[in-house]
Write a protein that holds these residues in place. Sequence first.
Motif, PDB file in Angstrom:
ATOM      1  N   GLY A 252      -9.107   5.667  -4.261  1.00  0.00           N
ATOM      2  CA  GLY A 252      -9.099   7.110  -3.990  1.00  0.00           C
ATOM      3  C   GLY A 252     -10.243   7.494  -3.079  1.00  0.00           C
ATOM      4  O   GLY A 252     -11.194   6.724  -2.897  1.00  0.00           O
ATOM      5  N   GLY A 253     -10.157   8.676  -2.487  1.00  0.00           N
ATOM      6  CA  GLY A 253     -11.186   9.149  -1.569  1.00  0.00           C
ATOM      7  C   GLY A 253     -12.503   9.435  -2.266  1.00  0.00           C
ATOM      8  O   GLY A 253     -12.650   9.267  -3.486  1.00  0.00           O
TER       9      GLY A 253
ATOM     10  N   LYS B  15     -12.792   3.300  -2.348  1.00  0.00           N
ATOM     11  CA  LYS B  15     -12.103   4.263  -1.491  1.00  0.00           C
ATOM     12  C   LYS B  15     -11.302   3.536  -0.405  1.00  0.00           C
ATOM     13  O   LYS B  15     -10.554   4.178   0.332  1.00  0.00           O
TER      14      LYS B  15
ATOM     15  N   VAL C  40     -13.212  12.051  -5.790  1.00  0.00           N
ATOM     16  CA  VAL C  40     -11.963  12.569  -6.361  1.00  0.00           C
ATOM     17  C   VAL C  40     -11.909  12.331  -7.860  1.00  0.00           C
ATOM     18  O   VAL C  40     -10.953  12.745  -8.519  1.00  0.00           O
TER      19      VAL C  40
ATOM     20  N   GLN D 101     -11.475  20.209   1.698  1.00  0.00           N
ATOM     21  CA  GLN D 101     -11.578  18.915   1.025  1.00  0.00           C
ATOM     22  C   GLN D 101     -12.963  18.721   0.414  1.00  0.00           C
ATOM     23  O   GLN D 101     -13.523  17.625   0.425  1.00  0.00           O
TER      24      GLN D 101
ATOM     25  N   CYS E 297      -4.225  18.815  -6.093  1.00  0.00           N
ATOM     26  CA  CYS E 297      -3.432  19.733  -5.286  1.00  0.00           C
ATOM     27  C   CYS E 297      -4.011  21.141  -5.431  1.00  0.00           C
ATOM     28  O   CYS E 297      -4.869  21.399  -6.284  1.00  0.00           O
TER      29      CYS E 297
ATOM     30  N   LYS F 147      -8.399   1.194   0.902  1.00  0.00           N
ATOM     31  CA  LYS F 147      -7.076   0.730   0.484  1.00  0.00           C
ATOM     32  C   LYS F 147      -6.941  -0.782   0.615  1.00  0.00           C
ATOM     33  O   LYS F 147      -6.159  -1.406  -0.096  1.00  0.00           O
TER      34      LYS F 147
ATOM     35  N   LEU G 204      -3.345   4.995  -7.355  1.00  0.00           N
ATOM     36  CA  LEU G 204      -3.849   5.736  -6.201  1.00  0.00           C
ATOM     37  C   LEU G 204      -4.226   7.145  -6.664  1.00  0.00           C
ATOM     38  O   LEU G 204      -3.367   7.918  -7.084  1.00  0.00           O
TER      39      LEU G 204
ATOM     40  N   SER H 187      -5.335  10.631  -5.712  1.00  0.00           N
ATOM     41  CA  SER H 187      -5.445  11.574  -4.600  1.00  0.00           C
ATOM     42  C   SER H 187      -6.271  12.786  -5.024  1.00  0.00           C
ATOM     43  O   SER H 187      -6.555  12.985  -6.212  1.00  0.00           O
TER      44      SER H 187
END
Length: 489
Positions: A206-207, A290, A210, A348, A309, A292, A304, A306
Amino acid sequence: MEVAVSAVASELVGRFISLMNKYHSSHAQSEEKMVERLHHLLMRACTIVEEADTRYITNSGMMMQLKMLSEAMYRGHSLLDASRYRALQDGASFDEVSSNDSSSSSLYLIIPVKRSRTTADKGNKAMGLDSHGALESLEIAVANISEFVVLLGGCERMSRRPYDVYLYTDNFMFSRHAEKQKLLSFLLEHKDPSGDHALAILPLIGGVAVGKKTLVAHVCSDERVRSRFSSILHLNGDSLLGILGDGRAMIGIMLVVIEFTSDVGDDDWKFFHSFLIRMGRGSKMIIVSKLKRIARFGTVKPILLSALCHDELTYLFKALAFGSVEPAEHPRLVQIANEFATVIHSSQISLVATNMFTDVLRSNLDVQFWHCILHKAARMVKRNRSIYGVNPTMRIEQGHPVDITDIALHPLSMKSYSDNISIKTELPSVTFGELITDPSVRPKGDFTLIAWESRIAPHKSFPNYVTSHAQDTHQSSALPGRKRQGVPI
């Protein structure tokens, strides 16, 4: 003649107000029914999701249903708040028009009112479609959940303590219902003893910020997980080769959690992997990164993670900003919180920054104060986009400083201490809340800015190094086309 015109004008205005009254009443009744239905469905959905969070779910189909239900639930909460605020605005607009009925000059108010209502009607129509869409998706999710509820009753219940519940919220273990269940299922799965001795490896990708490590920490605190493994070892991938000499740490059934901030060569990984298979049968590994590409080392499908939302982030933001206060009692603050969540989501901004801002807002439930903090945050994001072409979160992720001029009302840049910068204990420090509410507390020269500190043990803090950036701002300390002005609080 003037008396006749005045009489006709009064009659027209009276009829217009009467028609508006009937329309307003009919529209309000329809809206109330929709809101009431949405409210009841949300109560059912929240009850099911909350109960599911206290059970061990191993069925992949149930995990998918839980994810769909939670997404519909957060969307429903977002639209419920929007409907309540729209009703507040409609009521205010109608009262304003009605109050002018006593004057014959009210005839001249019809044109601007019609224009504003035309624009509002378009927005209300779009909002109405969204509301009915959210209501429909929630109805479908709840209607098809009967089998899920029956199966849920057969799932083993987790042990919960009051402290765990508080920790769960305070450390941002929010949402992630399906991901948490997948991770628990992986860790608690028992393989056939007659099978091979292959080490089970789950990548968690994940970024930045997160909630990867928070998710792992939350799952590792589970009672069944802790009793399953003799020890849980947390490793830093940057010192991969330096940790291989301690063979004594690899005795028994172990859980190894290793974080990689950069890619690893295949040869280094093979060497490291050959060392890890000395662990007892049943040992497992979680890879956190982070990148992949790191997922290629996994033996099972990666999780994964993310970013939240918009609807999830909005729900979380309001929960943190209001704390124990009922948001419905402050409808205007709810609207500001929604706008704040939109700024954060579009930018973000990390979950740490989300808690950072909400911690400040929670200290003062004043509309003007919240507006001021929102404007400062929006200007900071706009300034960094204008100067660097990317969001502040991207700058931090790339290891570059972020411009915080609009927060401190002084040309400053901030860089995370985690970016290969040692914490300078000799520097003075201030908290983010102190700086944004009273910029005069800014120390002279460089200083440490504590973005946020957890309110409970182990009281993890997030320090940042702040310095003047007058020499490297490309003469862009103010937004293009305007002078920088401080907003007093």
